[in-house]
Write a protein that holds these residues in place. Structure first.
Motif, PDB file in Angstrom:
ATOM      1  N   ALA B 234       0.845  -1.203   0.000  1.00 37.58           N
ATOM      2  CA  ALA B 234       0.000   0.000   0.000  1.00 37.58           C
ATOM      3  C   ALA B 234       0.876   1.247   0.000  1.00 37.58           C
ATOM      4  O   ALA B 234       0.542   2.249  -0.640  1.00 37.58           O
ATOM      5  CB  ALA B 234      -0.924  -0.004   1.213  1.00 37.58           C
ATOM      6  N   ARG B 236       3.864   1.496  -1.362  1.00 38.95           N
ATOM      7  CA  ARG B 236       4.391   1.679  -2.724  1.00 38.95           C
ATOM      8  C   ARG B 236       3.311   2.206  -3.655  1.00 38.95           C
ATOM      9  O   ARG B 236       3.559   3.098  -4.478  1.00 38.95           O
ATOM     10  CB  ARG B 236       4.927   0.347  -3.253  1.00 38.95           C
ATOM     11  N   ALA B 237       2.098   1.668  -3.520  1.00 38.45           N
ATOM     12  CA  ALA B 237       1.007   2.110  -4.393  1.00 38.45           C
ATOM     13  C   ALA B 237       0.726   3.598  -4.167  1.00 38.45           C
ATOM     14  O   ALA B 237       0.574   4.357  -5.119  1.00 38.45           O
ATOM     15  CB  ALA B 237      -0.243   1.279  -4.131  1.00 38.45           C
ATOM     16  N   GLU B 240       3.331   5.686  -5.766  1.00 40.63           N
ATOM     17  CA  GLU B 240       3.291   5.752  -7.219  1.00 40.63           C
ATOM     18  C   GLU B 240       2.142   6.600  -7.737  1.00 40.63           C
ATOM     19  O   GLU B 240       2.304   7.342  -8.697  1.00 40.63           O
ATOM     20  CB  GLU B 240       3.201   4.344  -7.806  1.00 40.63           C
ATOM     21  N   ALA B 245      -4.348   4.880  -5.641  1.00 44.67           N
ATOM     22  CA  ALA B 245      -4.361   4.172  -4.361  1.00 44.67           C
ATOM     23  C   ALA B 245      -5.712   4.348  -3.674  1.00 44.67           C
ATOM     24  O   ALA B 245      -6.275   3.400  -3.116  1.00 44.67           O
ATOM     25  CB  ALA B 245      -3.231   4.676  -3.474  1.00 44.67           C
TER      26      ALA B 245
END
Lengths: 235, 359
Positions: B234, B236-237, B240, B245
């Motif tokens: 989560a 990393r999402a 990004e 997210a």
């Protein structure tokens, strides 16, 4: 099922949605067409809770969504393949799909839906451990749609799934959308490609500068002279 | 003149300035001579650099985690690390242990100090985010940056005040602004000579070992956490694409809070380790170390976790070499010259990548 009543959304002082009312019933494909800047994406972002409406209500099966935090709206059954796809480029295809199921706790169901996504998009299975950013445009679109399906949504919002794809890929994507619909998924489809959208939808809304201009069964919209001139490019 | 030529000329200029300007011209040959004369010193400095570098890396991770997720340089981060050292010092002071205490008491004091420092700095860092950054989430970048600089000064002054509380914490000493003596609880037992009984020309003692092992464990743990756990994914999402997210059902505010907790915890651990390693703590330590750690994060590619570790090691080793072969007063010049070089030739940092979305 999904119902918007007199929704007004603003970007700062810009009045982007000027009283949108629409419904999507269980098992339907409804399309929202209109030109650039008409407010199609804003409508979807408002439904998802990424922007809050200043007036109006959005209900899912009678439950008001306008006060629900964005991340909870997903677990209530709304998911989308957003404009520009917004896949996670540095995460693998598998991780992208797992993120789609982030709000879920039913491990078996998640596994089943992963299999289902791979049946619908066999290409994604071939690319399973590849990073999202290395996929082609068409594959990224499939990934965005597969990821949205991983939430096992009650209503699936698709924002311009045909954008930037070659005509062959567009055909393929629309075929898949029809298949998903046949399997019982309720879909709200936003498209600039009005011809394709109206060919698979049961009903449609035409959006113009933040307002609903026309609405009705897809077949009737297809025959409407204004729609044909403005959105289908016929004379 | 083409941009490329200008850049080349500027870099050559910096290079010449560093080698031949301040150091009167013949240092390169002297350094080569010194290394050839006594190669073991090079190895020795490499080890020192590794130990210092792993500490820098722990701090650099805090910068990189936060930058990765909200694109903010959390200027207060270095000062949070200072609070970690102060918290450890306070706890160790409360245990009333020193060099001569029994190993069991020393170990207990260190463990309790570690836990308190980590929990405390994690909480402080998350609190800073809550009060100073969250409301500015959609404000112009500059506003958050200035808020971060303000938090840095506030935290630094908290340290200064804390250092004046000798009535409560005698270990703080008389002068609030002066460096505090951090009890030497580890000692310097040579690992090769006294424990393994191998005769080597380099010294590697228990302090180096502790610092390198602890830092590595924490860093590997972090790497695995971010790679494999649901919360790590989560993070990393969210880093990004925040909107995507949210669509996934990720509570972005919670993930950001957690990122600050994590960064703060690593800074707290670094604070304790530095105290045990250097046996000193001062309220400005966060500012200086923060600057170098930030440089390390940028050199490695800010936002990239492995990059922060690599950058920390590189800067640590570079600083050790500079201290040995040039002069410690030139070390900062070296560190920031490397920063300039990396920025000019590889603006994304050594491991920074830009994977874009295709149309």
């Amino acid at each position: 099922m999904l119902e918007l009543k007199d929704v007004h959304t603003y970007y700062g002082n810009i009045h982007a949605l000027k009283g949108i009312s629409l419904t999507v019933d269980d098992g339907e494909i409804v399309t929202l067409i209109g030109s650039n800047g008409a407010g199609k994406t804003t409508t979807l972002r408002t439904i998802q809770g990424l922007i809050r409406p200043r007036h109006g209500t959005i209900t899912l099966n009678g439950e008001d969504l306008t006060k629900v935090p964005a991340h909870e709206i997903t677990s209530k059954g709304v998911s989308q393949s957003p404009e520009g796809r917004l896949i996670f480029p540095r995460m693998t295809v598998k991780e992208n799909l797992e993120m789609g199921a982030f709000a879920r706790k039913d491990k078996d169901g998640i596994k089943r839906d992963m299999e289902r996504v791979f049946t619908v998009f066999p290409r994604l299975k071939e690319r399973i451990s590849q990073k999202g950013g290395t996929l082609s445009g068409g594959e990224q679109q499939m990934l965005a749609m597969g990821r949205a399906l991983m939430a096992n949504p009650r209503v699936l919002l698709l924002d311009e799934p045909s954008m930037g794809l070659s005509p062959i890929l567009v055909e393929q994507i629309f075929k898949i959308i029809s298949e998903l619909h046949a399997q019982g998924t309720t879909i709200l489809l936003v498209e600039q490609n009005a011809r394709m959208a109206l060919s698979i939808a049961s009903r449609g809304y035409v959006l113009q500068t933040g307002e609903i201009r026309l609405q009705g069964p897809a077949a009737r919209l297809r025959d409407d002279e204004d729609v044909r001139k403005t959105y289908l490019g016929e004379h | 003149m083409r941009i490329g030529q200008r850049v080349l000329l500027a870099s050559v200029g910096i290079y010449l300035l560093l080698f031949f300007g301040p150091l009167a011209g013949f240092d390169l040959f002297r350094v080569i001579g010194e290394i050839a004369n006594k190669p073991s010193t090079l190895l020795q400095q490499l080890l020192i650099g590794l130990a210092n570098g792993s500490l820098l890396a722990l701090i650099a991770l805090g910068y990189t985690l936060v930058y990765g997720i909200i694109e903010l340089v959390n200027f207060a981060h270095g000062d949070v690390y200072m609070l970690g050292a102060f918290m450890s010092l306070t706890v160790i002071g409360a245990f009333n242990v020193d060099k001569g205490s029994s190993p069991a008491i020393k170990a207990t004091a260190i463990v309790v100090a570690f836990l308190s420092a980590v929990v405390f700095t994690a909480g402080v860092n998350a609190l800073i985010e809550r009060v100073a950054y969250r409301r500015l989430r959609n404000a112009p970048r500059l506003a958050v940056l200035i808020s971060a600089i303000g938090m840095s000064f506030i935290v630094q002054n908290v340290g200064l005040f804390w250092g004046s509380l000798r009535a409560f914490f005698p270990i703080m000493g008389v002068n609030s602004a002066a460096p505090k003596a951090f009890p030497d609880l580890i000692g310097r037992i040579d690992v090769f000579k006294d424990i393994l009984h191998i005769d080597v020309p380099i010294a590697f003692n228990t302090k180096d070992l502790l610092v390198i092992v602890m830092a590595s464990v924490l860093m590997i743990g972090l790497r695995l956490f971010v790679q494999y756990t649901k919360l790590g994914k989560a993070m990393r999402a969210t880093a990004e694409n925040r909107d995507a997210a949210k669509i996934m059902g990720i509570d972005v505010d919670r993930v950001i809070s957690f990122t600050f907790l994590l960064g703060g915890a690593l800074a707290g651990a670094a604070g304790l380790l530095v105290g045990l390693y250097n046996n000193t703590a001062v309220f400005t330590m966060g500012f200086t170390a923060g600057l170098r750690a930030f440089t390390a994060a940028v050199v490695g590619g800010i936002g990239n976790i492995t990059g922060a570790m690599l950058g920390g090691m590189l800067i640590g080793i570079l600083a050790a070499f500079s201290d040995q072969y040039f002069s410690s007063r030139w070390t900062n010049a070296w560190v920031f010259a490397v920063l300039v070089m990396v920025m000019v030739f590889r603006p994304t940092g050594l491991l920074g990548e830009s994977v874009g979305q295709k149309a």
